[in-house]
Design an enzyme around this catalytic site. Sequence first.
Site, short mmCIF file in Angstrom:
data_model
loop_
_atom_site.label_atom_id
_atom_site.label_comp_id
_atom_site.label_asym_id
_atom_site.label_seq_id
_atom_site.Cartn_x
_atom_site.Cartn_y
_atom_site.Cartn_z
N ASP A 89 -15.97 -7.99 -6.38
CA ASP A 89 -16.63 -7.44 -5.19
C ASP A 89 -16.57 -5.93 -5.13
OD1 ASP A 89 -18.17 -8.93 -3.48
OD2 ASP A 89 -16.49 -9.80 -2.41
N TYR A 126 -9.98 -8.43 1.35
CA TYR A 126 -8.94 -8.88 0.44
C TYR A 126 -7.66 -8.10 0.66
CZ TYR A 126 -13.18 -10.71 -1.71
OH TYR A 126 -14.38 -11.32 -1.93
#
Length: 346
Positions: A89, A126
Amino acid sequence: MSQILDKVTILEPMNPNKSTALFGGKASGILNWNDVAYPHFYTHREQIRALFWRASEVDMTQDIKQFPTLPEKEQAAFLKIIGLLATLDGPQTDMAARIAQFSTDPSVKSVMATIADQESEHNHSYAYVLSSVTTLDQQNESFETGRKDQILLKRNERIMQVYNEFALHPTIENVLKAMVYTALLEGLFFYSGFAFFYNLARNQKMVGTSTMISYINRDELQHGRFISDLFRAALAENPGNNTKEFTDWVYDQFRHSVEQETIWSRYVLDGVDGIDLVEMEGYIQYRANKMLRMLGLSEIYKDHPENPMKWIRAYVDNFDDTKTDFFEQKSRQYTKTSDLNGFDEL
């Protein structure tokens, strides 16, 4: 030889507002959504913007308590998979911006700007998850996975090559290849990792993390739809690149990606209670078939036209509660910390 692309200038009033091509054309830089070359891109923009969320609004209270109680195998898989997701990502914010830099069409730039912002929030999420449940040393170690884990490095070799080749040599061919790998990333590479978190959630573990993952999953589905549309439109505008050689290249990348995703899933999920690795391999092939159809190509995994992991449907969003080829299930409602009710609806 494939057409070399130049970075698009910001404002050229002598050019028309409606772009003459997605890449390598002319446009003024003035965006009038009522006068664009591909009007349905506006629908993509509205659907993507409707998904706005922030990681800090997801309640991690129970996850903080539960993480130390997870079996060692689940803790290790949790940290490695977060590392994988961050590895994939993180570059997506840059990739969306780079595609926008070389697109002549201001509507593409607008959609890509929204996608880039969402990818940035995914990467932030995250760090938010890890800062909630682990020590700083563990957090940093998880984010080092993409640089040090040999299985993951091997898995990501081709996407690194294709992305960097586009960055260094921006041509029509290379932007098409970059979009193929963006579609693979959005629609395939995340999915064994997503399945791990959904499996925890169906056992009432780490529900906050799974909720966050479902929002990311929902975003990626929409990103995949737009990138697939953009790829098909760009290929139609550049028929000289629509060759058997290029089609064979795409199929080869899908086969390689499925192989690498399968190896990764066996490496990181073996021994995790509730995960059937044979089903997971079928699920990966099923996802590949769906992404191939999105790109306008034929399925290559004839044994998996349907999802073999039926249980995962409860965690995969279906926008507007309608059954379509790509979005399958009833949408989980987006709830902020103040009114988070867990998974009562599942």
